[in-house]
Design an enzyme around this catalytic site. Structure first.
Site, PDB file in Angstrom:
ATOM      1  N   ASP A 277       0.880  -1.167   0.000  1.00  0.00           N
ATOM      2  CA  ASP A 277       0.000   0.000   0.000  1.00  0.00           C
ATOM      3  C   ASP A 277       0.923   1.224   0.000  1.00  0.00           C
ATOM      4  OD1 ASP A 277      -2.067   1.773   0.090  1.00  0.00           O
ATOM      5  OD2 ASP A 277      -3.092   0.846   1.785  1.00  0.00           O
TER       6      ASP A 277
HETATM    7  C1  BGC Z   1      -4.941   3.386   0.255  1.00  0.00           C
HETATM    8  C2  BGC Z   1      -5.069   2.380  -0.882  1.00  0.00           C
HETATM    9  C3  BGC Z   1      -4.923   3.096  -2.193  1.00  0.00           C
HETATM   10  C4  BGC Z   1      -3.597   3.821  -2.217  1.00  0.00           C
HETATM   11  C5  BGC Z   1      -3.334   4.566  -3.502  1.00  0.00           C
HETATM   12  C6  BGC Z   1      -3.706   4.239   0.133  1.00  0.00           C
HETATM   13  O1  BGC Z   1      -3.747   5.299   1.031  1.00  0.00           O
HETATM   14  O2  BGC Z   1      -4.933   2.694   1.478  1.00  0.00           O
HETATM   15  O3  BGC Z   1      -6.289   1.715  -0.804  1.00  0.00           O
HETATM   16  O4  BGC Z   1      -5.027   2.194  -3.250  1.00  0.00           O
HETATM   17  O5  BGC Z   1      -3.568   4.763  -1.160  1.00  0.00           O
HETATM   18  O6  BGC Z   1      -4.106   5.682  -3.608  1.00  0.00           O
END
Ligand code: BGC
Length: 775
Positions: A277
């Site tokens: 993530d």
């Molecule tokens: C989130 C993810 C997301 C990623 C990219 C993170 O803060 O937890 O779900 O895909 O950001 O935007």
């Protein structure tokens, strides 16, 4: 003399750079197909390898190898290496649709995407065909907007109703979560673009999500938290998996080899690549943005099989290069991870040089969004058949949410749409709304929103727009509306999103005093003259209903139904669509009844370092059933404008060998056409292992059944379906004894039962003894 020397030195340097570049342009190996990957990797420099394994950063400042202008608003990229014919690729968020910017500098053109109903709403349809259709529609937008891989679907378990991102997730039950995610993945990937199932695993809260340590028993992991991912991987083989932010039993999931390699790849057969993530494995965002010198444990992440570090930082790049050079990390590990990524890069539209149109079928997709929205709505209450309404019904529409209708939650799961049809608009076009009241709400809401204190905090992606207080209602205002209209409809809204959990407080899980009063006063006034009142819940997660539900005649849970919200709600209120959604998550009587209430969000309410999942496997209905706690609305519950009879439950055998086939007839016994969700629960013998009273083992949705029409629904029960996870043996064990199959309209409305026997204990599958909690 000295100058001439200097000049020739510079010339020599320029010349050798030129030669070097020429050489780079002429790399022998080119990425063409799977077989070429080994040759390409063998020829790559360490720096080139690392440039793929670490993303180009949030702003993409070090992005290399994009073959076009890219997609503004996409969440990230994977670098390319042009001399090997490796293009950079584009990753963008979901899950309620495709998240990209809708406008771009230098053009009047717009790039809107369709907002579909949130995942919890889709799950409430219990219709995997429909989920696949949503996937297909999103996939078309992904492809036509030039995105290669979607960062969705998300399938964390609804462990607690206050989790801020529950709307992005499907259910408290792993079977629904896994099947829904698999259907969406298949739908999206049929378009030749990729998906990312996330957040693997146990990202069941937002509070301290970057570092909180989730302590979970092996059994709860296997049966509840991993199970949905296992189903999605085995049924749909997504291109990628996103590891979660949190720690699990002591270590970051992104650095956990047992999780990312042994379970995901060796046990389940995952063939794609794993990404972190965004900034996963960092203790806090502060260390990245303010301190700047810190780095995640890149060695452990790479060794664990977390192939790609997103969005990538220069520190991570340097740390990886240093680790290989100093011998701390074997370059072969990088090669392995790189190959996992390149295999998927080969599938991407960018690799195939697909010429996207920037013109997806927004009209068709809006129709799909509307249809799915109606099917995900759950009719919670319908006293004296208050619904459906006649098309000429005169409605008094109350509640700010009629104007500020919420299509979906906030954060990375938000979608930039051209519009959201408000409930006021949807109902106004389909019924006769009291226009004075409508105008007063419109003025009130826009006036308050104009005030500084109710505007969105300017720089925060994560903060919610503050809710404006309910419009005050005078007695004579209510009675004037009641006199002019046939029915009252009250809208209650709630929003939440990434970066924060909800609270068991008024204005969030609980209604505000103003909302309570509005329900009470509007209902009293209508009831006094023999008229009825319906509440529409435009919410993304579970709220408290027990204190007010008796005051109203009907409750329609519309969830956050996407951009067509108002139209879809009008479809259901009018009966054009017969509600067929059922709850995929329990509504408790009181927050205190929630199994994880005592330890959510962990050892400190504000700054938890650890959260112990003391309830083990007893999540959602598994808990309410076992401990005999009455929920407000149970798992699997939902009403229809028609009724269904369940008959003829048959098993092809009463002795289990390797499979049992179950059939049951569902007949529409009412007056209007409708679809029924049919739920199959299993009560298993609990001799050696403690077990839930029943668990969902299958579900199906009928086609649209006309009155008196019957459909036979069938299920298949295999050995794994019977089994529970035995921690002592590290195996899925089906115990000998009598099994009861229950077919029902909800978890507490079982219509037919049948029995079969398993003669001997059966070890269905032995797995590795992993992920043991250390404390
Ligand atoms: C989130 C993810 C997301 C990623 C990219 C993170 O803060 O937890 O779900 O895909 O950001 O935007």
């Amino acid at each position: 003399m000295f100058n001439i020397f200097k000049i020739s030195l510079v010339l020599l340097l320029v010349f050798s750079i030129f030669i070097l570049n020429e050489e780079r342009a002429l790399a022998e190996a080119q990425l063409t197909d799977e077989e070429s990957i080994d040759r390409v990797v063998a020829e790559m420099s360490l720096e080139e390898k690392v440039s793929i394994l670490v993303g180009p950063g949030m702003s993409g400042e070090s992005l290399v190898g994009l073959t076009d202008a890219g997609v503004p608003g996409a969440a990230g990229n994977i670098n390319g290496v042009p001399r090997f014919g490796i293009p950079a690729i584009v990753l963008a968020d979901g899950p309620a649709g495709l998240r990209i910017n809708s406008t771009r500098e230098g053009t009047e053109e717009t790039f809107y995407a369709t907002a579909f109903p949130v995942a919890t709403a889709i799950a409430s349809s219990w219709n995997t065909d429909l989920a696949k259709e949503v996937g297909d529609a999103v996939g078309e937008e992904i492809k036509e907007y030039g995105v290669d891989i979607w960062l969705a679907p998300a399938l964390n378990i609804h462990r607690n109703p206050l989790t801020g991102r529950n709307f992005e997730y499907y259910s408290e039950d792993p079977l629904i979560s896994g099947k829904m995610a698999a259907a969406v993945v298949n739908g999206v990937e049929d378009n030749g673009v990729g998906t990312t199932i996330k957040h693997f695993v146990a990202n069941n809260q937002e509070t301290n999500r970057l570092s909180v340590d989730a302590i979970i028993s092996q059994r709860a992991l296997r049966e509840i938290y991993l199970r949905g991912f296992e189903i999605a991987v085995k049924d749909a083989q997504p291109w990628s998996v996103m590891s979660s932010y949190n720690r699990l039993n002591g270590s970051y999931t992104s650095a956990n080899q047992e999780l990312l390699t042994t379970i995901l790849r060796d046990e389940w057969g995952f063939k794609g690549f794993v990404m972190t993530d965004w900034f996963g494995g960092y203790e806090s965002l502060k260390v990245i943005f303010e301190e700047g010198n810190s780095v995640s444990d890149v060695v452990a992440q790479m060794q664990a099989g977390n192939d790609l570090l997103m969005p990538g930082t220069p520190n991570q790049t340097q740390a990886l290069i240093d680790a290989v050079k100093s011998g701390k990390l074997d370059e072969k590990i990088l090669d392995k991870n790189l190959k996992n990524i390149l295999k998927m890069v080969l599938q991407t539209p960018r690799f195939k040089e697909y010429r996207y149109s920037n013109k997806p079928k927004l009209k068709t997709n809006a129709e799909i969004s509307r249809q799915v929205a109606t099917e995900g709505m759950v009719l919670l209450k319908n006293k004296q058949k208050v619904l459906p309404l006649n098309s000429d019904a005169k409605i008094g529409l109350f509640g700010n949410g009629q104007i500020e209708t919420i299509k979906g939650g906030t954060g990375s799961g938000d979608v930039n749409t051209a519009y959201t049809i408000s409930i006021a608009k949807g109902l106004d076009e389909n019924f006769e709304l009291d226009q004075d009241l409508l105008a007063r709400y419109a003025t009130y809401v826009s006036t308050l929103r104009g005030l500084k204190e109710y505007q969105k905090p300017p720089h925060s992606f994560f903060e919610q727009k503050p809710q404006i207080p309910e419009k005050p209602l005078r007695d004579n205002e209510i009675s004037a509306v009641v006199e002019k209209t046939d029915i009252g409809v009250i809208v209650i809204v709630r929003n939440s999103g990434e970066g924060g959990d909800r609270k068991n407080e008024k204005g969030d899980f609980l209604l505000t005093d103003e909302e309570q009063k509005m329900i009470e006063r509007v209902s009293n006034a209508y009831h006094k003259v023999g008229k009825q009142v319906v509440v529409v819940l435009n919410i993304g997660g579970v709220i408290e209903v027990a204190s007010w539900r008796d005051k109203v005649d009907g409750i329609l849970l519309s969830w956050q139904p996407g951009q067509e919200a108002g139209y879809a709600i009008a479809d259901v209120l009018s009966g054009r669509a017969n509600p067929s959604g059922k709850l995929a998550t329990t509504f408790p009587m009181d927050y205190g009844d929630v199994p994880s209430a005592a330890n959510f969000p962990g050892d400190d309410p504000v700054d938890p370092s650890k959260v112990v999942y003391e309830e083990g496997i007893y999540v959602g209905y598994r808990y309410y059933d076992k401990f005999d706690i009455k929920p407000a609305y149970e798992f699997g519950y939902g009403l229809s404008y028609t009724s269904f009879e369940y008959s003829n439950l048959k098993l092809n055998s009463n002795i289990f060998k390797d499979k049992i086939r179950v059939t049951v007839d569902i007949t529409n016994t009412g007056k209007v056409a409708g679809k029924e969700v049919v739920e199959l629960y299993l009560n298993a013998p609990a001799n050696k292992l403690d077990k839930p009273i029943q668990e969902l083992k299958g579900f199906a949705k009928t086609k649209l059944l006309q009155p008196a029409e019957t459909q036979t629904i069938s299920f298949e029960i295999d050995a794994r379906t019977l089994a529970s996870f035995d921690e002592n043996k590290s195996a899925w064990l089906a115990e000998a004894g009598k099994y009861e199959l229950r077919v029902g309209a909800s978890s507490r409305d079982i219509r037919r039962r049948a029995f079969f026997k398993l003669k001997k204990d059966l070890i269905v599958e032995e797995v590795n003894d992993l992920l043991e909690p250390t404390n």
